[in-house]
Design a protein around this motif. Structure first.
Motif, PDB file in Angstrom:
ATOM      1  N   MET A  18      -6.441  35.006  14.467  1.00  0.00           N
ATOM      2  CA  MET A  18      -4.567  35.575  14.941  1.00  0.00           C
ATOM      3  C   MET A  18      -4.143  35.818  15.806  1.00  0.00           C
ATOM      4  SD  MET A  18      -3.597  37.509  11.851  1.00  0.00           S
ATOM      5  CE  MET A  18      -4.338  37.246  10.730  1.00  0.00           C
ATOM      6  N   SER A  19      -3.461  35.171  16.259  1.00  0.00           N
ATOM      7  CA  SER A  19      -3.151  35.591  17.538  1.00  0.00           C
ATOM      8  C   SER A  19      -2.487  37.352  16.882  1.00  0.00           C
ATOM      9  CB  SER A  19      -1.832  34.525  18.168  1.00  0.00           C
ATOM     10  OG  SER A  19      -1.068  34.840  17.504  1.00  0.00           O
ATOM     11  N   GLN A  20      -3.061  38.377  18.543  1.00  0.00           N
ATOM     12  CA  GLN A  20      -1.136  39.209  18.566  1.00  0.00           C
ATOM     13  C   GLN A  20       0.148  39.970  17.475  1.00  0.00           C
ATOM     14  OE1 GLN A  20      -3.967  41.703  19.543  1.00  0.00           O
ATOM     15  NE2 GLN A  20      -2.448  43.184  18.680  1.00  0.00           N
ATOM     16  N   ASP A  21       0.491  38.263  18.375  1.00  0.00           N
ATOM     17  CA  ASP A  21       1.885  37.940  17.700  1.00  0.00           C
ATOM     18  C   ASP A  21       1.601  37.965  16.510  1.00  0.00           C
ATOM     19  OD1 ASP A  21       4.774  37.484  18.536  1.00  0.00           O
ATOM     20  OD2 ASP A  21       3.964  35.308  18.350  1.00  0.00           O
ATOM     21  N   VAL A  22       0.552  37.084  15.984  1.00  0.00           N
ATOM     22  CA  VAL A  22       0.949  36.698  14.266  1.00  0.00           C
ATOM     23  C   VAL A  22       0.816  37.960  13.569  1.00  0.00           C
ATOM     24  CG1 VAL A  22       0.421  34.923  12.550  1.00  0.00           C
ATOM     25  CG2 VAL A  22       0.621  34.500  14.156  1.00  0.00           C
ATOM     26  N   LYS A  27       2.737  42.451  10.112  1.00  0.00           N
ATOM     27  CA  LYS A  27       2.555  43.753  10.259  1.00  0.00           C
ATOM     28  C   LYS A  27       3.543  44.202   9.398  1.00  0.00           C
ATOM     29  CE  LYS A  27       0.604  48.288  11.793  1.00  0.00           C
ATOM     30  NZ  LYS A  27       1.310  49.118  11.973  1.00  0.00           N
ATOM     31  N   ILE A  28       4.524  43.560  10.205  1.00  0.00           N
ATOM     32  CA  ILE A  28       5.928  43.746   9.784  1.00  0.00           C
ATOM     33  C   ILE A  28       6.262  42.704   8.369  1.00  0.00           C
ATOM     34  CG2 ILE A  28       8.678  42.902  10.326  1.00  0.00           C
ATOM     35  CD1 ILE A  28       7.569  43.397  13.475  1.00  0.00           C
ATOM     36  N   LEU A  29       6.123  41.472   8.832  1.00  0.00           N
ATOM     37  CA  LEU A  29       6.402  40.907   7.266  1.00  0.00           C
ATOM     38  C   LEU A  29       6.134  41.950   6.186  1.00  0.00           C
ATOM     39  CD1 LEU A  29       7.202  37.642   9.262  1.00  0.00           C
ATOM     40  CD2 LEU A  29       8.968  39.601   8.600  1.00  0.00           C
ATOM     41  N   ARG A 102      10.043  37.304  12.444  1.00  0.00           N
ATOM     42  CA  ARG A 102      10.096  36.271  12.156  1.00  0.00           C
ATOM     43  C   ARG A 102       8.825  34.707  12.154  1.00  0.00           C
ATOM     44  NH1 ARG A 102      14.212  30.576  12.219  1.00  0.00           N
ATOM     45  NH2 ARG A 102      13.469  29.870  11.030  1.00  0.00           N
ATOM     46  N   PHE A 103       8.437  34.645  11.127  1.00  0.00           N
ATOM     47  CA  PHE A 103       7.036  33.523  10.930  1.00  0.00           C
ATOM     48  C   PHE A 103       7.657  32.488  11.269  1.00  0.00           C
ATOM     49  CE2 PHE A 103       4.037  36.598   8.717  1.00  0.00           C
ATOM     50  CZ  PHE A 103       3.175  37.225   9.354  1.00  0.00           C
ATOM     51  N   THR A 104       6.676  31.580  11.528  1.00  0.00           N
ATOM     52  CA  THR A 104       7.107  30.004  12.160  1.00  0.00           C
ATOM     53  C   THR A 104       6.562  29.662  10.942  1.00  0.00           C
ATOM     54  OG1 THR A 104       5.511  29.651  13.464  1.00  0.00           O
ATOM     55  CG2 THR A 104       7.253  30.201  14.791  1.00  0.00           C
TER      56      THR A 104
END
Ligand code: SF4
Length: 436
Positions: A18-22, A27-29, A102-104
């Protein structure tokens, strides 16, 4: 030998890639999704002090029940917590300064598949803030479910939040891919909505529920007639109502729930105690209602659905709220002593269902047993009815000493427990046994 070769044996357990971004988005979503109570384990509070392992407060994975009673773990996330609406009780409202993400589509699909392959989850619970328009949001959520079903042949459970105001076609599409759909009614009355969520319209919410119900009915009728039709939301639809954000009493909450069950065939109404949010509107209360209120609503809801009670019967208190001291069935019995004692050997099913401490399963057993012999006190105790409550309300074939207290004016005091923190698991336990 199956012919496969590995460099090492046993193979190392694969790490979740899992990338850092994901990870940040997750965590947020996942955190933002915890406010949605439409899963059985949502909202549990109070990990034990000093514990090193195991958390009851975590977000991200929740549990839900399939129509055949299986408990499934779901990855519970929002597609995005950006939202164009400004519902005052919601941390994701447009005027909130919460961190956004926002997730893609691909990210949600990948996460679901990766979690599924590692056996962490059996399905996905996907909700979202509203971006651009209800149609656009619903379209994006449908895309996730469709990709999972068609590209990855994902057969696991999918629960999609349906967006009120989305077109009927998009709702129909959502039902093709999802096992369960839910449209949140949000607040108990149209007046509450107008006050705190003016962009949400009650007719839009009920229209979406009606559309889903219509499609489910259509699917069932065609299936019954022998046609091979694609599934449509086979696990039905549910909703969530926030409790305690407005002074609306339990009676109106239960009346709304009752009308939703009757008119839209909902599987469940979830009650979620309002939790204060940062920089909240002055009209909102500064603290959550007592969790026991949520618990009593779940008990009353069970009585509406399976015990033949009417919302108006269940609330006897002058302030039109359920009693917090005792469960609603016992409260009703204490206020209607003229109805008791009920003879367990003669009374019809609907009267047996009104006896405090005797659940629907025990009633079914009583009806069977009494075909063979008359029930005595010991038989009821063996059935594991909550005898402390039941004792004062039933006639058995032998002497029941508890009965002499039926008209005691202080009977209620005997049942009033010392206050303690309740969790949703308490609600779930009594909901499962039905022994309220
Ligand atoms: S529409 Fe939903 S996500 Fe948006 S502010 Fe209202 S409750 Fe929150």
């Amino acid at each position: 030998m199956d012919g496969t070769t590995t460099d090492e044996w046993p193979p190392k357990k694969k790490q979740l890639t899992m990338s850092q971004d994901v990870q940040t988005k997750l965590k947020i979503l996942a955190d933002a999704a915890k406010y949605d109570a439409s899963c059985a384990s949502s909202g549990s509070k109070g990990t034990r002090q000093g514990s090193k392992l195991g958390s009851t407060e975590g977000m991200g994975i929740c549990h839900s029940y399939t129509p055949d009673g299986r408990c499934v773990s779901l990855l519970k996330i929002l597609m995005t917590n950006y939202c164009i609406y400004d519902c005052q009780y919601c941390v994701n409202r447009v005027s909130s300064d919460t961190p956004r993400a926002r997730f893609t589509t691909d990210e949600i699909v990948d996460l679901t598949i990766q979690f599924y392959q590692r056996n962490y989850i059996e399905g996905l619970f996907l909700s979202s803030g509203i971006i651009q328009s209800p149609d656009y949001t619903m379209e994006q959520m449908n895309l996730v479910a469709m990709t999972l079903r068609t590209k990855h042949r994902f057969g696991g459970y999918i629960h999609l939040k349906s967006i009120p105001g989305a077109s009927d076609d998009l709702l129909a599409d959502a039902g093709r891919w999802a096992d369960r759909l839910s449209v949140n009614v949000e607040l108990p009355t149209a007046g509450d909505l107008q006050q705190l969520a003016p962009e949400k319209k009650e007719p839009e919410i009920t229209h979406a529920m009606g559309t889903i119900k219509g499609r489910i009915d259509e699917f069932k009728t065609e299936k019954k007639a022998g046609f091979k039709v694609p599934k449509f939301a086979p696990a039905g639809q549910s909703t969530q109502m926030i409790v305690g954000a407005t002074p609306t009493p339990d009676l109106e909450i239960l009346q709304t729930a009752s009308s939703l069950y009757n008119n839209h065939d909902l599987r469940r109404v979830y009650y979620s105690a309002y939790s204060p949010i940062p920089h909240a509107d002055a009209r909102l209360p500064g603290k959550s209602p007592p969790l026991v209120r949520e618990h009593r609503l779940y008990q009353a809801d069970w009585l509406l659905r399976f015990y033949g009670f009417d919302a108006n019967e269940l609330v006897a208190e002058a302030d039109r709220n359920l009693s917090l001291d005792v469960d609603p069935k016992l409260a009703w019995a204490l206020a209607h002593r003229e109805y008791f004692p009920v003879d367990v050997n003669l009374a019809p099913r609907e009267e047996l269902l009104r006896i405090p401490g005797i659940g629907a399963k025990s009633v079914a057993r009583i009806l069977k047993i009494r075909q063979h012999h008359a029930l005595q006190v010991a038989d009821l105790k063996k059935l594991r009815v909550a005898w402390k409550r039941t004792a004062h309300f039933v006639v058995t074939a032998d002497h029941n000493p508890g009965l002499k207290k039926l008209d005691d004016l202080h009977l209620k005091q005997q049942f009033v427990q010392q206050p303690r923190q309740l969790t949703l698991f308490d609600a779930h336990a009594s909901a499962k046994s039905g022994e309220v």
